[in-house]
Scaffold this motif. Structure first.
Motif, PDB file in Angstrom:
ATOM      1  N   PRO A 101       9.972  11.344   0.801  1.00  0.00           N
ATOM      2  CA  PRO A 101      10.027  11.233   1.560  1.00  0.00           C
ATOM      3  C   PRO A 101       9.160  10.359   2.817  1.00  0.00           C
ATOM      4  CG  PRO A 101       9.616  13.714   1.713  1.00  0.00           C
ATOM      5  CD  PRO A 101      10.200  12.906   0.501  1.00  0.00           C
ATOM      6  N   GLU A 102       8.881   9.743   3.912  1.00  0.00           N
ATOM      7  CA  GLU A 102       8.386   8.443   4.690  1.00  0.00           C
ATOM      8  C   GLU A 102       8.078   9.614   4.615  1.00  0.00           C
ATOM      9  OE1 GLU A 102       8.164   5.794   8.085  1.00  0.00           O
ATOM     10  OE2 GLU A 102      10.315   6.369   7.211  1.00  0.00           O
ATOM     11  N   VAL A 103       6.243   9.035   4.809  1.00  0.00           N
ATOM     12  CA  VAL A 103       5.445  10.110   5.430  1.00  0.00           C
ATOM     13  C   VAL A 103       5.413   9.526   7.256  1.00  0.00           C
ATOM     14  CG1 VAL A 103       2.806  10.307   5.479  1.00  0.00           C
ATOM     15  CG2 VAL A 103       3.773   9.211   3.458  1.00  0.00           C
ATOM     16  N   THR A 115       0.273   4.904   8.767  1.00  0.00           N
ATOM     17  CA  THR A 115       0.380   3.236   8.931  1.00  0.00           C
ATOM     18  C   THR A 115       0.614   2.666   7.039  1.00  0.00           C
ATOM     19  OG1 THR A 115      -2.105   2.903   8.355  1.00  0.00           O
ATOM     20  CG2 THR A 115      -1.094   2.742  10.876  1.00  0.00           C
ATOM     21  N   GLU A 116       1.102   1.965   6.836  1.00  0.00           N
ATOM     22  CA  GLU A 116       1.000   1.484   5.602  1.00  0.00           C
ATOM     23  C   GLU A 116      -0.304   0.951   4.394  1.00  0.00           C
ATOM     24  OE1 GLU A 116       2.434  -2.483   2.789  1.00  0.00           O
ATOM     25  OE2 GLU A 116       2.724  -2.230   5.206  1.00  0.00           O
ATOM     26  N   ARG A 117      -1.161   1.171   5.454  1.00  0.00           N
ATOM     27  CA  ARG A 117      -2.304   1.070   4.602  1.00  0.00           C
ATOM     28  C   ARG A 117      -3.111   3.295   3.988  1.00  0.00           C
ATOM     29  NH1 ARG A 117      -4.853  -2.301   1.122  1.00  0.00           N
ATOM     30  NH2 ARG A 117      -5.108  -3.853   2.828  1.00  0.00           N
ATOM     31  N   GLU A 118      -2.669   3.420   5.096  1.00  0.00           N
ATOM     32  CA  GLU A 118      -3.223   5.000   6.028  1.00  0.00           C
ATOM     33  C   GLU A 118      -2.517   5.075   4.176  1.00  0.00           C
ATOM     34  OE1 GLU A 118      -3.891   5.527   9.785  1.00  0.00           O
ATOM     35  OE2 GLU A 118      -2.314   6.030   9.329  1.00  0.00           O
ATOM     36  N   THR A 119      -0.777   4.787   4.252  1.00  0.00           N
ATOM     37  CA  THR A 119      -0.243   5.426   2.799  1.00  0.00           C
ATOM     38  C   THR A 119      -1.174   4.941   1.510  1.00  0.00           C
ATOM     39  OG1 THR A 119       1.718   5.869   4.554  1.00  0.00           O
ATOM     40  CG2 THR A 119       2.300   6.192   2.048  1.00  0.00           C
ATOM     41  N   GLU A 120      -1.551   4.383   1.452  1.00  0.00           N
ATOM     42  CA  GLU A 120      -1.460   3.628   0.346  1.00  0.00           C
ATOM     43  C   GLU A 120      -3.298   4.017   0.056  1.00  0.00           C
ATOM     44  OE1 GLU A 120      -2.443  -1.126  -0.899  1.00  0.00           O
ATOM     45  OE2 GLU A 120      -2.572  -0.779   0.611  1.00  0.00           O
ATOM     46  N   VAL A 121      -3.490   4.451   0.693  1.00  0.00           N
ATOM     47  CA  VAL A 121      -4.996   5.056   0.732  1.00  0.00           C
ATOM     48  C   VAL A 121      -4.513   6.321   0.045  1.00  0.00           C
ATOM     49  CG1 VAL A 121      -6.896   5.748   1.465  1.00  0.00           C
ATOM     50  CG2 VAL A 121      -6.603   3.706   1.909  1.00  0.00           C
ATOM     51  N   LEU A 122      -3.548   7.622   0.301  1.00  0.00           N
ATOM     52  CA  LEU A 122      -3.202   8.420   0.644  1.00  0.00           C
ATOM     53  C   LEU A 122      -2.961   8.789  -1.352  1.00  0.00           C
ATOM     54  CD1 LEU A 122      -2.975  11.875   1.064  1.00  0.00           C
ATOM     55  CD2 LEU A 122      -0.513  10.825   2.115  1.00  0.00           C
ATOM     56  N   ARG A 123      -1.939   7.413  -1.596  1.00  0.00           N
ATOM     57  CA  ARG A 123      -1.245   7.858  -3.166  1.00  0.00           C
ATOM     58  C   ARG A 123      -2.962   7.713  -4.019  1.00  0.00           C
ATOM     59  NH1 ARG A 123       3.063   4.118  -0.908  1.00  0.00           N
ATOM     60  NH2 ARG A 123       5.074   4.961  -0.946  1.00  0.00           N
ATOM     61  N   GLU A 179     -13.031   5.373   4.156  1.00  0.00           N
ATOM     62  CA  GLU A 179     -13.377   6.371   4.551  1.00  0.00           C
ATOM     63  C   GLU A 179     -12.982   7.656   6.215  1.00  0.00           C
ATOM     64  OE1 GLU A 179     -14.188   9.490   3.739  1.00  0.00           O
ATOM     65  OE2 GLU A 179     -15.814   8.678   1.488  1.00  0.00           O
ATOM     66  N   ASN A 180     -12.375   5.444   7.110  1.00  0.00           N
ATOM     67  CA  ASN A 180     -12.022   6.163   8.322  1.00  0.00           C
ATOM     68  C   ASN A 180     -10.235   6.307   8.135  1.00  0.00           C
ATOM     69  OD1 ASN A 180     -14.057   5.466   9.382  1.00  0.00           O
ATOM     70  ND2 ASN A 180     -14.020   3.242   9.721  1.00  0.00           N
ATOM     71  N   HIS A 181      -9.501   6.009   6.708  1.00  0.00           N
ATOM     72  CA  HIS A 181      -8.368   5.500   7.196  1.00  0.00           C
ATOM     73  C   HIS A 181      -8.290   7.083   6.441  1.00  0.00           C
ATOM     74  CE1 HIS A 181      -6.921   1.537   7.579  1.00  0.00           C
ATOM     75  NE2 HIS A 181      -7.709   1.282   6.786  1.00  0.00           N
ATOM     76  N   VAL A 182      -8.961   7.985   5.235  1.00  0.00           N
ATOM     77  CA  VAL A 182      -8.718   9.349   4.662  1.00  0.00           C
ATOM     78  C   VAL A 182      -9.059  10.231   6.436  1.00  0.00           C
ATOM     79  CG1 VAL A 182     -10.160  11.022   3.873  1.00  0.00           C
ATOM     80  CG2 VAL A 182      -9.735   7.941   2.443  1.00  0.00           C
TER      81      VAL A 182
END
Length: 210
Positions: A144-146, A150-158, A181-184
């Motif tokens: 499901p959509e998080v 943002t798209e970048r945050e989701t990419e980092v999360l993966r 680290e900022n995205h995390v």
């Protein structure tokens, strides 16, 4: 100095792990052989990292992991087990483990895993993160959509969920270490989570795979 507690029901293995970690500069502040003593001693000593076996005689390291991480949110558990079965890995992660290492790992791999666990990374033996992701897909996680990411945050999360360090993520995405680290940190704040281990569980439970 990172304070480490070792939980294993085999005295020779327990003593060997303590000796190996001590030789690498860790403060082995406690050891335990069963669930009850593991929880009691962890509460008394408050280690940074608990190295946890899953088979503890008549008890389970999963139960000890759950009790310790619930009572001590700042203490991280690294499972060190002979088992590489999906069910064992899933149970450990669902109950609070920050990482999972098989006992066939080299001393250098073990040293690196303990250090990274203390730093807040989610650490898995090679291939185990993939097993986790595959098992969540099999169980019906459809991705499901998080919310609010943002798209970048989701990419980092993966990538965090796959066990990559911030440095490795930065290299892969051609970003600075600080940006990663900022995205995390932004993702943790938005999802109201506290550390990378919780991020991994969130990603797995929501089917966030590449």
């Amino acid at each position: 100095m990172t304070r480490v507690m070792i939980v294993d029901d085999h005295p020779m293995w327990r003593e060997g792990v303590a000796r190996d970690l001590g030789s690498r500069g860790y403060d082995v502040c406690a050891t335990a052989a069963d669930v009850v003593s593991a929880v009691k001693i962890a509460l008394a000593t408050r280690p940074d990292v608990v190295v946890m076996d899953l088979q503890l005689g008549t008890g389970s390291g999963v139960d000890a992991t759950r009790e310790i991480t619930t009572a001590l949110p700042d203490t991280r558990v690294l499972v060190l087990s002979a088992s590489a079965e999906q069910d064992d890995i899933l149970a450990a992660v669902k109950n609070g483990a920050s990482g999972y290492l098989v006992k066939s790992a080299s001393l250098d791999e073990f040293d690196d895993a303990v250090r990274r666990t203390a730093e807040g990374d989610a650490v898995f033996s090679a291939g185990l993160a993939g097993l986790l992701l595959g098992e969540y897909r099999r169980l019906g996680a459809t991705g499901p959509e998080v919310p609010h990411l943002t798209e970048r945050e989701t990419e980092v999360l993966r990538l965090v969920a796959r066990g990559l360090t911030a440095k490795q993520i930065a290299t892969r995405l051609v970003l600075s270490h600080r940006t990663v680290e900022n995205h995390v940190q932004n993702t943790l704040r938005k999802l109201q989570l506290h550390n990378r281990a919780e991020l991994v569980r969130y990603a797995l439970e929501n089917g966030l795979t590449e």
